[in-house]
Design a protein around this motif. Structure first.
Motif, mmCIF file in Angstrom:
data_model
loop_
_atom_site.group_PDB
_atom_site.id
_atom_site.type_symbol
_atom_site.label_atom_id
_atom_site.label_comp_id
_atom_site.label_asym_id
_atom_site.label_seq_id
_atom_site.Cartn_x
_atom_site.Cartn_y
_atom_site.Cartn_z
ATOM 1 N N GLN A 290 -12.111 8.148 -2.940
ATOM 2 C CA GLN A 290 -12.223 7.530 -1.536
ATOM 3 C C GLN A 290 -11.127 8.766 -1.442
ATOM 4 O O GLN A 290 -9.720 8.555 -0.657
ATOM 5 C CB GLN A 290 -11.544 5.782 -0.878
ATOM 6 C CG GLN A 290 -12.523 5.194 -1.656
ATOM 7 C CD GLN A 290 -12.476 4.187 -0.945
ATOM 8 O OE1 GLN A 290 -11.828 3.731 0.006
ATOM 9 N NE2 GLN A 290 -12.543 2.553 -1.668
ATOM 10 N N ILE B 253 -9.227 10.819 1.123
ATOM 11 C CA ILE B 253 -8.259 11.119 2.719
ATOM 12 C C ILE B 253 -7.550 12.704 2.829
ATOM 13 O O ILE B 253 -7.011 13.522 1.958
ATOM 14 C CB ILE B 253 -6.890 10.225 2.465
ATOM 15 C CG1 ILE B 253 -7.222 9.017 1.657
ATOM 16 C CG2 ILE B 253 -6.494 10.513 3.880
ATOM 17 C CD1 ILE B 253 -6.916 7.846 2.071
ATOM 18 N N VAL C 242 0.975 -1.287 0.008
ATOM 19 C CA VAL C 242 -0.077 0.235 0.039
ATOM 20 C C VAL C 242 0.718 1.189 -0.387
ATOM 21 O O VAL C 242 0.969 2.178 -0.976
ATOM 22 C CB VAL C 242 -0.965 0.394 1.551
ATOM 23 C CG1 VAL C 242 -1.585 1.432 1.347
ATOM 24 C CG2 VAL C 242 -1.882 -1.080 1.141
ATOM 25 N N GLN D 24 -8.784 0.165 -5.398
ATOM 26 C CA GLN D 24 -10.325 0.030 -4.752
ATOM 27 C C GLN D 24 -9.964 1.051 -3.417
ATOM 28 O O GLN D 24 -11.459 1.610 -3.271
ATOM 29 C CB GLN D 24 -9.796 -1.208 -3.445
ATOM 30 C CG GLN D 24 -9.305 -2.579 -3.884
ATOM 31 C CD GLN D 24 -10.663 -2.843 -4.958
ATOM 32 O OE1 GLN D 24 -11.667 -3.256 -4.973
ATOM 33 N NE2 GLN D 24 -9.942 -3.109 -6.295
ATOM 34 N N THR D 25 -9.317 2.071 -3.339
ATOM 35 C CA THR D 25 -9.432 3.392 -2.813
ATOM 36 C C THR D 25 -9.745 4.358 -3.538
ATOM 37 O O THR D 25 -9.693 5.812 -3.441
ATOM 38 C CB THR D 25 -7.896 3.665 -2.640
ATOM 39 O OG1 THR D 25 -6.806 4.485 -3.500
ATOM 40 C CG2 THR D 25 -7.542 2.653 -1.648
ATOM 41 N N THR E 248 -7.835 13.131 -3.445
ATOM 42 C CA THR E 248 -8.817 11.625 -3.626
ATOM 43 C C THR E 248 -7.947 11.729 -4.580
ATOM 44 O O THR E 248 -7.381 12.623 -6.006
ATOM 45 C CB THR E 248 -10.270 12.287 -4.138
ATOM 46 O OG1 THR E 248 -10.691 13.178 -3.033
ATOM 47 C CG2 THR E 248 -11.094 11.403 -4.427
ATOM 48 N N TYR F 151 -2.282 7.209 5.508
ATOM 49 C CA TYR F 151 -2.709 6.027 4.795
ATOM 50 C C TYR F 151 -2.210 5.003 5.228
ATOM 51 O O TYR F 151 -2.993 4.198 5.355
ATOM 52 C CB TYR F 151 -1.839 6.386 3.485
ATOM 53 C CG TYR F 151 -2.292 7.070 2.691
ATOM 54 C CD1 TYR F 151 -3.213 6.497 1.295
ATOM 55 C CD2 TYR F 151 -1.634 8.761 2.384
ATOM 56 C CE1 TYR F 151 -4.193 7.727 0.433
ATOM 57 C CE2 TYR F 151 -2.354 9.671 1.553
ATOM 58 C CZ TYR F 151 -2.807 9.239 0.879
ATOM 59 O OH TYR F 151 -3.886 9.390 -0.479
ATOM 60 N N LEU G 180 0.733 4.122 -3.023
ATOM 61 C CA LEU G 180 0.262 5.197 -2.751
ATOM 62 C C LEU G 180 1.450 6.098 -2.837
ATOM 63 O O LEU G 180 1.140 7.290 -3.045
ATOM 64 C CB LEU G 180 -0.715 5.510 -1.786
ATOM 65 C CG LEU G 180 -1.254 4.437 -1.822
ATOM 66 C CD1 LEU G 180 -2.237 4.395 -0.176
ATOM 67 C CD2 LEU G 180 -2.889 4.994 -2.630
ATOM 68 N N ASN H 259 -4.411 -0.660 -4.464
ATOM 69 C CA ASN H 259 -4.760 0.412 -4.514
ATOM 70 C C ASN H 259 -6.249 0.730 -5.330
ATOM 71 O O ASN H 259 -6.665 2.288 -4.592
ATOM 72 C CB ASN H 259 -3.620 1.178 -4.830
ATOM 73 C CG ASN H 259 -2.636 1.084 -4.101
ATOM 74 O OD1 ASN H 259 -2.178 1.135 -2.990
ATOM 75 N ND2 ASN H 259 -1.313 0.921 -5.152
#
Length: 265
Positions: A91, A93, A6, A87-88, A65, A134, A10, A85
């Motif tokens: 979404q 943050i 992850v 999947q985010t 985002t 994160y 990211l 990743n």
């Protein structure tokens, strides 16, 4: 291992390391417009801190985002964590960041050291804030080398470390309220019981300042992940990224900007 993947996927959502040279006019803006057709960008060696525009100074709450994720070489080559990743996507943050004015010392061969002031990122604070947003409690601390603003170490639980070294960067200033920067990082993750994992990350960010609006600053950011020479697929990938992540960033001031402006007069 999930935390490692992850983190690599990211990467660094905000360019927190600093110093730069002016790029060829329009080169970085054209690069963003060409997404996702990217290859490695040649930039000058990073030296010192990147001086941001004055309007970046202060404390901000950033909402990041992930709006797009591309694996240009799939299915043959896919970076670790890419699918998770994805999947985010969409979404948001949020996390706090700070930019502050500091005295900067510049010294080059055969020339005396000069001192000037400029707005730079609070690298340790921003790095820790971003990592915790994160990775949560997996993060212990973020340390910046006191001898170089271009070297940062993120300490993780389980005796793990992520080392990020800024090797190159460039900037553009298309207009009074616009600022674009590209930074290239050499990163490696190391643990006590496995060999280090290496890769190269490029982060290109275009900031736009809207003094009378909220959010006050918006940004379009693309993070590109390239394989290192140690990877068996390095020559197959050549100069192409194995993963591209596009983010929308929104900066909302946590200060009274009017009072701040008055106090600086």
């Amino acid at each position: 291992m999930r935390v490692v993947r992850v983190f690599w996927g990211l990467c660094l959502v905000i360019a927190l390391f600093l110093g730069g040279s002016e790029a060829v006019a329009g080169q970085l803006a054209e690069r963003l417009a060409s997404f996702p057709h990217w290859h490695k960008l040649v930039v000058q060696v990073a030296q010192g801190d990147l001086v941001y525009p004055d309007w970046m100074a202060g404390s901000w709450n950033v909402t990041s985002t992930l709006v797009d994720a591309v694996a240009p070489l799939a299915p043959e080559i896919v970076s670790p964590g890419f699918e998770s990743n994805r999947q985010t996507l969409q979404q948001p943050i949020s996390f706090p960041v700070r930019f502050e004015e500091k005295k900067l010392f510049q010294s080059r061969s055969f020339t005396p050291t000069t001192i000037q002031s400029g707005v730079v990122a609070d690298r340790a604070f921003n790095g820790l804030s971003l990592a915790k947003a994160y990775l949560g409690d997996a993060v212990i601390a973020v340390k910046v080398d006191p001898q170089s603003p271009n070297r940062q170490i993120t300490l993780l639980k389980g005796d793990r470390q992520l080392v990020s070294i800024v090797s190159g960067r460039a900037t553009e200033t298309p207009g009074e309220n616009q600022f674009i920067t590209t930074e290239v990082f050499q990163q490696f993750f190391r643990t006590q019981d496995s060999r280090p994992y290496f890769n190269e990350v490029e982060s290109t960010t275009a900031y736009h300042y809207f003094p009378q609006s909220q959010p006050t600053i918006t940004a379009d950011q693309v993070t590109a992940v390239y394989l290192s020479p140690q990877d068996p697929d390095y020559f197959a990938a050549a100069s192409r990224p194995v993963a591209l992540y596009r983010y929308r960033l929104e900066f909302t001031s946590t200060e009274d900007r009017g009072s701040r402006s008055s106090s600086e007069l």
